[in-house]
Design a protein around this motif. Structure first.
Motif, PDB file in Angstrom:
ATOM      1  N   GLU A 301       0.854  -1.185   0.000  1.00  0.00           N
ATOM      2  CA  GLU A 301       0.000   0.000   0.000  1.00  0.00           C
ATOM      3  C   GLU A 301       0.894   1.241   0.000  1.00  0.00           C
ATOM      4  N   PRO A 302       0.784   2.097  -1.025  1.00  0.00           N
ATOM      5  CA  PRO A 302       1.746   3.195  -1.168  1.00  0.00           C
ATOM      6  C   PRO A 302       1.498   4.390  -0.268  1.00  0.00           C
ATOM      7  N   GLY A 303       0.262   4.567   0.186  1.00  0.00           N
ATOM      8  CA  GLY A 303      -0.023   5.747   0.988  1.00  0.00           C
ATOM      9  C   GLY A 303      -0.166   6.988   0.121  1.00  0.00           C
ATOM     10  N   SER A 304       0.243   8.127   0.659  1.00  0.00           N
ATOM     11  CA  SER A 304      -0.127   9.419   0.065  1.00  0.00           C
ATOM     12  C   SER A 304       0.551   9.734  -1.264  1.00  0.00           C
ATOM     13  N   THR A 305       1.628   9.070  -1.621  1.00  0.00           N
ATOM     14  CA  THR A 305       2.212   9.326  -2.944  1.00  0.00           C
ATOM     15  C   THR A 305       1.241   8.914  -4.046  1.00  0.00           C
ATOM     16  N   PHE A 306       0.258   8.063  -3.705  1.00  0.00           N
ATOM     17  CA  PHE A 306      -0.747   7.609  -4.668  1.00  0.00           C
ATOM     18  C   PHE A 306      -1.757   8.714  -4.976  1.00  0.00           C
ATOM     19  N   LYS A 307      -1.799   9.752  -4.141  1.00  0.00           N
ATOM     20  CA  LYS A 307      -2.769  10.828  -4.332  1.00  0.00           C
ATOM     21  C   LYS A 307      -2.567  11.556  -5.657  1.00  0.00           C
ATOM     22  N   LEU A 308      -1.360  11.455  -6.219  1.00  0.00           N
ATOM     23  CA  LEU A 308      -1.112  12.050  -7.525  1.00  0.00           C
ATOM     24  C   LEU A 308      -2.052  11.456  -8.574  1.00  0.00           C
ATOM     25  N   ALA A 309      -2.254  10.134  -8.521  1.00  0.00           N
ATOM     26  CA  ALA A 309      -3.149   9.471  -9.472  1.00  0.00           C
ATOM     27  C   ALA A 309      -4.589   9.949  -9.288  1.00  0.00           C
ATOM     28  N   THR A 310      -5.003  10.156  -8.036  1.00  0.00           N
ATOM     29  CA  THR A 310      -6.363  10.640  -7.758  1.00  0.00           C
ATOM     30  C   THR A 310      -6.574  12.029  -8.339  1.00  0.00           C
ATOM     31  N   ILE A 311      -5.612  12.907  -8.118  1.00  0.00           N
ATOM     32  CA  ILE A 311      -5.726  14.285  -8.609  1.00  0.00           C
ATOM     33  C   ILE A 311      -5.755  14.310 -10.140  1.00  0.00           C
ATOM     34  N   ILE A 312      -4.888  13.496 -10.778  1.00  0.00           N
ATOM     35  CA  ILE A 312      -4.885  13.439 -12.247  1.00  0.00           C
ATOM     36  C   ILE A 312      -6.261  13.018 -12.760  1.00  0.00           C
ATOM     37  N   SER A 313      -6.888  12.045 -12.104  1.00  0.00           N
ATOM     38  CA  SER A 313      -8.205  11.564 -12.531  1.00  0.00           C
ATOM     39  C   SER A 313      -9.260  12.662 -12.436  1.00  0.00           C
ATOM     40  N   VAL A 314      -9.309  13.330 -11.288  1.00  0.00           N
ATOM     41  CA  VAL A 314     -10.331  14.358 -11.057  1.00  0.00           C
ATOM     42  C   VAL A 314     -10.150  15.532 -12.023  1.00  0.00           C
ATOM     43  N   LYS A 318     -12.283  16.815 -15.806  1.00  0.00           N
ATOM     44  CA  LYS A 318     -12.859  18.164 -15.777  1.00  0.00           C
ATOM     45  C   LYS A 318     -13.916  18.339 -14.685  1.00  0.00           C
ATOM     46  N   TYR A 319     -13.828  17.502 -13.623  1.00  0.00           N
ATOM     47  CA  TYR A 319     -14.782  17.661 -12.522  1.00  0.00           C
ATOM     48  C   TYR A 319     -14.442  18.895 -11.678  1.00  0.00           C
ATOM     49  N   ALA A 320     -13.158  19.268 -11.666  1.00  0.00           N
ATOM     50  CA  ALA A 320     -12.738  20.390 -10.834  1.00  0.00           C
ATOM     51  C   ALA A 320     -11.396  20.900 -11.344  1.00  0.00           C
ATOM     52  N   THR A 321     -10.992  22.037 -10.795  1.00  0.00           N
ATOM     53  CA  THR A 321      -9.642  22.549 -11.029  1.00  0.00           C
ATOM     54  C   THR A 321      -8.954  22.628  -9.668  1.00  0.00           C
ATOM     55  N   MET A 322      -7.676  22.917  -9.698  1.00  0.00           N
ATOM     56  CA  MET A 322      -6.939  22.952  -8.428  1.00  0.00           C
ATOM     57  C   MET A 322      -7.376  24.116  -7.546  1.00  0.00           C
ATOM     58  N   ASP A 380     -15.085   4.186 -13.356  1.00  0.00           N
ATOM     59  CA  ASP A 380     -14.446   5.258 -14.130  1.00  0.00           C
ATOM     60  C   ASP A 380     -13.134   5.681 -13.466  1.00  0.00           C
ATOM     61  N   PHE A 381     -13.156   5.740 -12.130  1.00  0.00           N
ATOM     62  CA  PHE A 381     -11.928   6.053 -11.389  1.00  0.00           C
ATOM     63  C   PHE A 381     -10.899   4.944 -11.591  1.00  0.00           C
ATOM     64  N   THR A 481      -4.207  19.634 -17.285  1.00  0.00           N
ATOM     65  CA  THR A 481      -4.055  18.836 -16.059  1.00  0.00           C
ATOM     66  C   THR A 481      -2.596  18.766 -15.645  1.00  0.00           C
ATOM     67  N   LEU A 482      -1.723  18.550 -16.619  1.00  0.00           N
ATOM     68  CA  LEU A 482      -0.296  18.430 -16.322  1.00  0.00           C
ATOM     69  C   LEU A 482       0.249  19.713 -15.705  1.00  0.00           C
ATOM     70  N   LYS A 483      -0.159  20.848 -16.241  1.00  0.00           N
ATOM     71  CA  LYS A 483       0.313  22.125 -15.707  1.00  0.00           C
ATOM     72  C   LYS A 483      -0.113  22.295 -14.253  1.00  0.00           C
ATOM     73  N   GLN A 484      -1.361  21.961 -13.949  1.00  0.00           N
ATOM     74  CA  GLN A 484      -1.864  22.098 -12.582  1.00  0.00           C
ATOM     75  C   GLN A 484      -1.153  21.125 -11.628  1.00  0.00           C
TER      76      GLN A 484
END
Length: 701
Positions: A301-314, A318-322, A380-381, A481-484
């Motif tokens: 289980e990777p923990g919080s470094t995995f949050k990058l994948a979550t943010i890229i998905s969201v 186009k569900y949200a911006t940063m 979808d996620f 997405t990449l820029k954000q």
């Protein structure tokens, strides 16, 4: 009556003849068994032959800059043929004349017996007429070089009785450095690491030797019936020894100070996917650390470094911006019968931007985003995670990479809380190398590269197979997405959980991670945390991606990713920025051919002497007095004549400095030298008409 006597006489004569013949047979049997027995038994033994395998010299594994990472060195078993004709002639005169001095030399060389003891050993061997007498096992090459020049042995095999059996032993000159990745070559167990992956190239082709059995059941070689082995090819890796030392040292320092269980650190070249360094350290029972397993390939289980994948998905959906808001509930949020906790409470932090939630590494923030936008269509996620290749091994050229686990609604263990927990790195299993590949894609402007460890396979210094960078995916997300995402990763260092690692000398982008790890049947009671840190540097022009993952001991006082894994990243980044980035040194090191087989033009007789000494096959004939160039052709050295015309400037391109100076100065030229190595360029081309007081500049490389 006369007829009867005549018949009886003949019968008696036949019986007497048969008796004498029987006696003669018995006498002969006795003579053969007791007088000639040893001779005939040895003759019978000599008719028993068999082939034995001749191991090829295993190829060498090199770093990218040409330094040996794993190689074979020869060891020798020394035997003596005490039945050699020259040793037995004149009642053993050669042996008797040399045994005293030979014993003294052996005692001095090995320092394990006195001269008198060695003399006794040699006399017993000579008395037994043993044709395969074992004198010493496992002597080193430099010892064998001295021994072959000792009294009696210097006469050679047939006259002095010396028999040497060569065997190779695999060593890693840099010891611990990348030991598990480079691997082990073992006789009675399966190889690991690159030694296993590229074993077909490294091991070569086994040869054969005809052996004849002699008295006592011992086998000796039959001259002229060898099928020579084909030596293995060399492997040139992507690894850099200096970078490996930096990575290994930084990881070791933290592991020791925090008494961690195990850890890994991966350094990848952004543009290519080359693994420049990889360290894997595990704590041993005595408290020391060793490269016992390739932890970089193991899933957890990777923990919080995995949050990058979550943010890229969201962001990519186009569900949200940063800059959109998310409620952190001060770091605690209940969903169903479970509660999501942030690693640290955030008093007063309710509505914050998604960017700041990411910078704070809020589990609540990531769980709410995933739940809010994907709870009706969780697959979808999951599809986004699969698009990022997090459900597949990286395919690196190492055996034993773990199989990642990304759940879907079809999984047996899927529950109502799986989706939000996956959003912050739980209920998924990925390896540090997969994490590295994802972060490297962000650093590489969205282009995902396959990690790899080998540049080429080389035979006699000539590449026979080369490996190029492989693009896994041209773009992992949209440009927006990449820029954000890049801004958010830089924000973690400037304003978030890694701000204590900020430096004014250069910018880097990263994400911290702290995951609670289960301890078997005891569950999470022992408070074992896995600290991680993933990022790239320098942020404005990424050159390297680095991922650090460390599993801490139970109830460790220090366990946050920024406090344990972060300093390792920072130490690696600081040193590499100083030696490879700030000074604008080339990232791709040029191969230094002094440790590989390199060819220089030279005189024919010198080349012939070298090839004969090293037992390297050649084709064609070489004139002793000619100047020649050499190259590999069909696994043999082939030569071409280099013409040197009288009255013209010599052609010294491709020669070493000694030969070049010899020709140029004898031609009356003044020589200016630049560089080192072999001649790359000469200012006056070969064959140009000579004139008085000329100066020629030769450039070496």
């Amino acid at each position: 009556m006369e007829v009867k006597k005549d018949i009886l006489w003949r019968v008696y004569l036949c019986f007497i003849g048969m008796g004498l013949f029987a006696v003669a047979i018995l006498v002969k049997v006795f003579f053969v068994q007791n007088v000639q027995g040893n001779y005939w038994r040895s003759m019978a033994d000599s008719l028993h032959t068999r082939y034995v395998s001749l191991d090829a010299d295993r190829g060498t594994i090199y770093s990218e800059e040409g330094r040996m990472l794993s190689t074979s060195i020869p060891y020798f078993d020394v035997r003596v043929d005490f039945a050699a004709d020259n040793l037995r002639e004149k009642n053993g005169k050669v042996f008797r004349d040399n045994v005293d001095s030979l014993s003294i030399y052996l005692s001095r060389l090995f320092n394990d017996h006195t001269p008198e003891e060695y003399k006794q050993i040699l006399r017993e061997g000579f008395k037994s007429k043993d044709r395969y007498f074992l004198l010493k096992r496992d002597i080193q090459f430099n010892q064998f070089q001295q021994l072959r020049n000792f009294p009696m042995f210097r006469l050679g095999k047939n006259k002095g009785g010396l028999i040497a059996e060569t065997k190779n032993k695999r060593i890693n000159p840099f010891k611990l450095l990348a030991n598990r990745t480079i691997g082990l070559s073992r006789e009675n167990a399966q190889n690991v690491g690159l030694e296993r992956t590229y074993d077909d190239f490294l091991r070569g082709v086994t040869g054969k030797r005809l052996m004849r059995r002699i008295a006592g059941g011992t086998y000796i070689p039959v001259e002229g019936y060898d099928i020579e082995p084909e030596n293995g090819r060399d492997v040139i890796t992507t690894m850099d020894v200096n970078m490996q030392d930096i990575v290994e040292t930084a990881l070791m320092n933290m592991m020791v100070s925090n008494e961690a269980e195990h850890g890994s650190c991966i350094l990848m070249e952004v543009k290519t996917g080359k693994i420049k360094a990889i360290a894997n350290l595990g704590r041993q029972p005595d408290g020391s650390y060793f490269e016992d397993m390739n932890y970089a390939l193991q899933v957890a289980e990777p923990g919080s470094t995995f949050k990058l994948a979550t943010i890229i998905s969201v962001l990519d959906d186009k569900y949200a911006t940063m800059d959109d808001m998310v409620n952190l509930h001060e770091g605690e949020w209940q969903i169903g019968k479970r509660t999501v906790f942030d690693s640290e409470p955030h008093p007063g932090q309710t509505n914050v931007t998604i960017k700041h939630a990411f910078e704070l590494s809020s589990n609540v923030g990531m769980a709410k985003l995933a739940y809010q936008y994907y709870y009706k269509k969780p697959n979808d996620f999951v599809a986004h995670l699969k698009k990022l290749k997090l459900d597949q091994p990286t395919g690196i050229d190492l055996v034993g990479e773990g199989k990642p686990v990304i759940k879907s609604t079809a999984s047996k263990t899927w529950s109502a809380t799986s989706l939000p927990w996956m959003a912050f790195g739980y209920e998924v299993l990925v390896s540090p190398l997969q994490t590295c590949m994802l972060y490297n894609a962000v650093a590489n402007n969205g282009k995902m590269m396959k990690p790899y460890l080998v540049n080429s396979i080389v035979e006699y210094g000539k590449p026979v197979k080369e490996f190029e960078p492989t693009v896994v995916m041209d773009s992992i997300c949209s440009r927006s997405t990449l820029k954000q995402v890049k801004q958010m990763l830089e924000g973690v260092v400037m304003n978030g959980t890694a701000k204590g690692l900020w430096t004014r000398y250069y910018k880097f982008a990263a994400k911290t991670g702290t995951a609670l790890v289960a301890n078997g049947n005891r569950g999470y009671a022992d408070k074992i945390y896995q600290s991680s840190f993933a990022g790239y540097f320098p942020a404005n022009d990424p050159q390297f991606t680095c991922v650090v993952v460390i599993k801490n001991k139970a109830h460790a006082a220090k366990f946050y990713g920024a406090a344990v894994a972060g300093p390792v990243f920072r130490e690696v980044a600081d040193k590499l920025f100083a030696i490879a980035v700030e000074k604008q040194l080339p990232i791709k090191a040029g191969l230094q051919m002094d440790t590989l087989m390199a060819f220089k033009n030279g005189q024919g007789h010198e080349w012939k002497e070298i090839l004969n000494t090293l037992n390297i096959p050649m084709q064609g004939s070489v004139n002793n007095n000619s100047w020649v160039s050499a190259k590999v052709d069909d696994k043999k050295i082939a030569f071409a004549q280099v013409a040197q015309n009288k009255g013209a400037v010599p052609n010294v391109t491709g020669m070493g400095l000694k030969d070049a100076l010899y020709l140029l100065e004898n031609a009356g030229l003044r020589v200016v030298i630049k560089g080192a190595g072999k001649v790359k360029n000469q200012s006056i081309p070969g064959g140009t008409q000579l004139s008085r007081d000329q100066t020629i500049v030769i450039e070496l490389s």
